[in-house]
Write a protein that holds these residues in place. Sequence first.
Motif, PDB file in Angstrom:
ATOM      1  N   GLY A 122     -31.448  23.916  95.019  1.00 16.42           N
ATOM      2  CA  GLY A 122     -32.855  24.283  94.978  1.00 16.42           C
ATOM      3  C   GLY A 122     -33.799  23.237  95.537  1.00 16.42           C
ATOM      4  N   THR A 123     -33.291  22.150  96.094  1.00 14.69           N
ATOM      5  CA  THR A 123     -34.151  21.108  96.640  1.00 14.69           C
ATOM      6  C   THR A 123     -34.061  21.107  98.173  1.00 14.69           C
ATOM      7  OG1 THR A 123     -32.411  19.415  96.511  1.00 14.69           O
ATOM      8  CG2 THR A 123     -33.840  19.684  94.601  1.00 14.69           C
ATOM      9  N   GLY A 124     -35.181  20.753  98.813  1.00 17.53           N
ATOM     10  CA  GLY A 124     -35.197  20.677 100.270  1.00 17.53           C
ATOM     11  C   GLY A 124     -35.051  22.039 100.914  1.00 17.53           C
ATOM     12  N   ALA A 231     -40.355  28.845  92.859  1.00 16.59           N
ATOM     13  CA  ALA A 231     -40.581  29.390  94.203  1.00 16.59           C
ATOM     14  C   ALA A 231     -39.358  29.201  95.093  1.00 16.59           C
ATOM     15  CB  ALA A 231     -41.810  28.732  94.835  1.00 16.59           C
ATOM     16  N   PHE A 232     -38.574  28.160  94.828  1.00 15.59           N
ATOM     17  CA  PHE A 232     -37.384  27.911  95.644  1.00 15.59           C
ATOM     18  C   PHE A 232     -36.389  29.066  95.559  1.00 15.59           C
ATOM     19  CE2 PHE A 232     -36.258  26.206  91.475  1.00 15.59           C
ATOM     20  CZ  PHE A 232     -34.957  26.662  91.302  1.00 15.59           C
ATOM     21  N   PHE A 233     -36.399  29.792  94.438  1.00 12.64           N
ATOM     22  CA  PHE A 233     -35.464  30.912  94.303  1.00 12.64           C
ATOM     23  C   PHE A 233     -35.803  32.019  95.299  1.00 12.64           C
ATOM     24  CE2 PHE A 233     -34.056  34.846  91.959  1.00 12.64           C
ATOM     25  CZ  PHE A 233     -32.708  34.657  92.182  1.00 12.64           C
ATOM     26  N   GLU A 234     -37.087  32.287  95.493  1.00 12.14           N
ATOM     27  CA  GLU A 234     -37.478  33.296  96.478  1.00 12.14           C
ATOM     28  C   GLU A 234     -37.144  32.835  97.892  1.00 12.14           C
ATOM     29  OE1 GLU A 234     -38.425  36.498  96.088  1.00 12.14           O
ATOM     30  OE2 GLU A 234     -37.830  36.007  94.038  1.00 12.14           O
ATOM     31  N   GLU A 235     -37.204  31.542  98.148  1.00  7.35           N
ATOM     32  CA  GLU A 235     -36.770  31.031  99.451  1.00  7.35           C
ATOM     33  C   GLU A 235     -35.295  31.341  99.664  1.00  7.35           C
ATOM     34  OE1 GLU A 235     -37.606  26.909  99.942  1.00  7.35           O
ATOM     35  OE2 GLU A 235     -39.636  27.064  99.151  1.00  7.35           O
ATOM     36  N   ALA A 236     -34.496  31.156  98.623  1.00  8.64           N
ATOM     37  CA  ALA A 236     -33.068  31.441  98.725  1.00  8.64           C
ATOM     38  C   ALA A 236     -32.823  32.926  98.951  1.00  8.64           C
ATOM     39  CB  ALA A 236     -32.354  30.975  97.461  1.00  8.64           C
TER      40      ALA A 236
END
Length: 265
Positions: A122-124, A231-236
């Motif tokens: 979940g980073t970067g 928000a990183f989850f939606e990026e994934a």
Amino acid sequence: MRFTKVFFLTGLACLTADAAAHSDILLRADGGQVVVGAAEDLSGEEGGPFYHLDEKVFEGVFLNPTMPTPPFGYDFERTEPGFFSAPGLPEGDDLPANADIALSLSSFSIGAANDLAYYWDGTGEVDFQPLSITQPGVNFAFGPASFASTDANSAVDDHPLFGLTSGAADGVYLVSPVVSVAGLADSDPFYMVWLANSVLVDDVTAEELEGALEAYEEGGPEPIVGGVNFAFFEEAVEYVGAIPEPSTALLAMLAASLVGVTRRR
């Protein structure tokens, strides 16, 4: 648990795909094969239910339970999303009556890697790597493999328990299951993107996050729950949605190999 159907992902695209479904997984038949889609708002709270067969990416939010469900003892677990079908729906054909339903994982490739499951912390930038390398010994699991049967009217509404074992870390997990229904050819592989985080300790918190994620998809505020910005989850999810569907990627790869054979003649 059966592990079948190796397929390959090529041409990772930019983040342009639609969001994944916050829904149960719809099971229908088409041409003698199981097909999957989304079964949304089954309770009718928002004017539903709604059914469609064009969804191939599904979201799951794990819980970090204080008392894991015996006998599995998962580090993270959840029975959402479930699997649903009913006779006479407007999409697809009815499933066979009194037919066993099973789930299996498909091995697949991202770049040069191949595995049954992938992990990103979940980073970067979104960077899914094989789970067997990033967390050796950790498994994405569900049980039992044959988890349900249609009734005499061809209906099913069942929620198998999904989980992560052996000290799984917070982050995002990616798998591609296949559904088998007795009397039909197996479904094409589809994608499930799972979020695991230690602040998600119960259904209330998970449902709060799911609502925040839906609002964020529609342009709302960042989904902050338990002090964590998810928000990183939606990026994934968007990243996975931009990957060509497994069957499409496989056909492209086969076509390219045939072109190569023809040129060498």
